[in-house]
Design an enzyme around this catalytic site. Sequence first.
Site: not given
Ligand code: HEM
Length: 322
Positions: A64, A68, A96, A195, A245
């Site tokens: 992530r 970002h 963030n 995700h 998973t």
């Molecule tokens: C399509 C639009 C996207 C939205 C609206 C979005 C939003 C979010 C949100 C709200 C979270 C949880 C954050 C929290 O609750 O603290 C999250 C987690 C995550 N996002 Fe996204 N995301 C998007 C796209 C992406 C993309 C493109 C990637 C990577 C290429 C990504 C990778 C991740 C990962 C791996 C997590 C888990 C992080 C962790 O467990 O620390 N996301 N995302």
Amino acid sequence: MAPASPPPRIMAVFLVVSLLAMSASSQLTTDFYYHSCPKVFQAIMPVVRSAIQKEARMGASLLRLFFHDCFVNGCDGSLLLDDTPTFTGEKNAAPNQNSVRGFNVIDQIKAAVERECPGIVSCADVLAITARDSVHLLGGPYWDVKLGRRDARTASQAAANNSIPPPTSNLNQLISFFQNVGLSARDMVALSGSHTIGQARCTNFRARVYNETNVDASFAQTRKNICPRPNGVGDNNLAPLDQQTPSFFDNNYYKNLLQKKGLLHSDQQLYNGGSTDSLVKTYGNSQSTFVNDFVNGMIKMGDIRPLTGSNGEVRKNCRRVN
Ligand code: HEM
Ligand SMILES: *[C@@H]1O[C@H](CO)[C@@H](O)[C@H](O)[C@H]1NC(C)=O
Ligand SMILES: *[C@@H]1O[C@H](CO)[C@@H](O)[C@H](O)[C@H]1NC(C)=O
């Protein structure tokens, strides 16, 4: 006889075409450190592996970070700069704050790389390699990462607030956030497959599980159990983005969407009667199509507006400019 030089007009056309090609595909190359830091990959991977062995979620967090970073003025390591009394960076921007994590692991990785080849490998490239290794170590694909990015000497909290899509986005908004950085709707759907790993906080899925109708009822109930209804209560309680998973990189994310088990409002938008439904079905049915498009998307995301040549710098410490 002297060799004839091409007519000036042809030279001019050639120059323009080269410039266009350079800006379109950037000057990044997979062998950028071939001579200057041949062991960069061997320095990074073991650190990522041990961080993931300690905590599987860290692989998701590291992936992530790259997203970002890239979405905010390009893949330039700007996300990694710490705030100081006189400098406001991106770490406390809305998407963030209390959410992105893994900065200590990035420090460890950068330290390992600096021991191997001091002053050569940028923090922006460290993020790119680390994201690839994280995906691969969690069972996902491996690909050759394009390199040669340099690090920003600035950051923008305002740009971070405005450029990263929030989980309240609808489909059209998601598509336009990605379009703003040159990525297609297909890239958006494929990259959202990230995700399939990691966790989200209650504050980001509360409204969905309590109020939305396009959600599987028993799935919503299990999420309500760990996410109390009142705002401010249990906001930071975590749930896996992929309930099946959460520490394995596969296409289960899309299978969840087909069953209305997307955790975030934005997740379920990809399969909610709109233009991306068919692609979600395709990825849910074909791991290989997903993986192929995901890798393409990661490479395209890594190409977003890099600093190259003599722009920016190679930071010694990812948290501050040299
Ligand atoms: C399509 C639009 C996207 C939205 C609206 C979005 C939003 C979010 C949100 C709200 C979270 C949880 C954050 C929290 O609750 O603290 C999250 C987690 C995550 N996002 Fe996204 N995301 C998007 C796209 C992406 C993309 C493109 C990637 C990577 C290429 C990504 C990778 C991740 C990962 C791996 C997590 C888990 C992080 C962790 O467990 O620390 N996301 N995302
Ligand atoms: C970014 O968002 C945060 C949190 O909502 C806010 O406190 C901050 O003032 C915003 N920064 C800018 C520069 O807009
Ligand atoms: C659900 O919707 C109602 C009515 O719009 C609102 O008052 C309530 O705050 C919402 N609940 C959550 C958890 O978002």
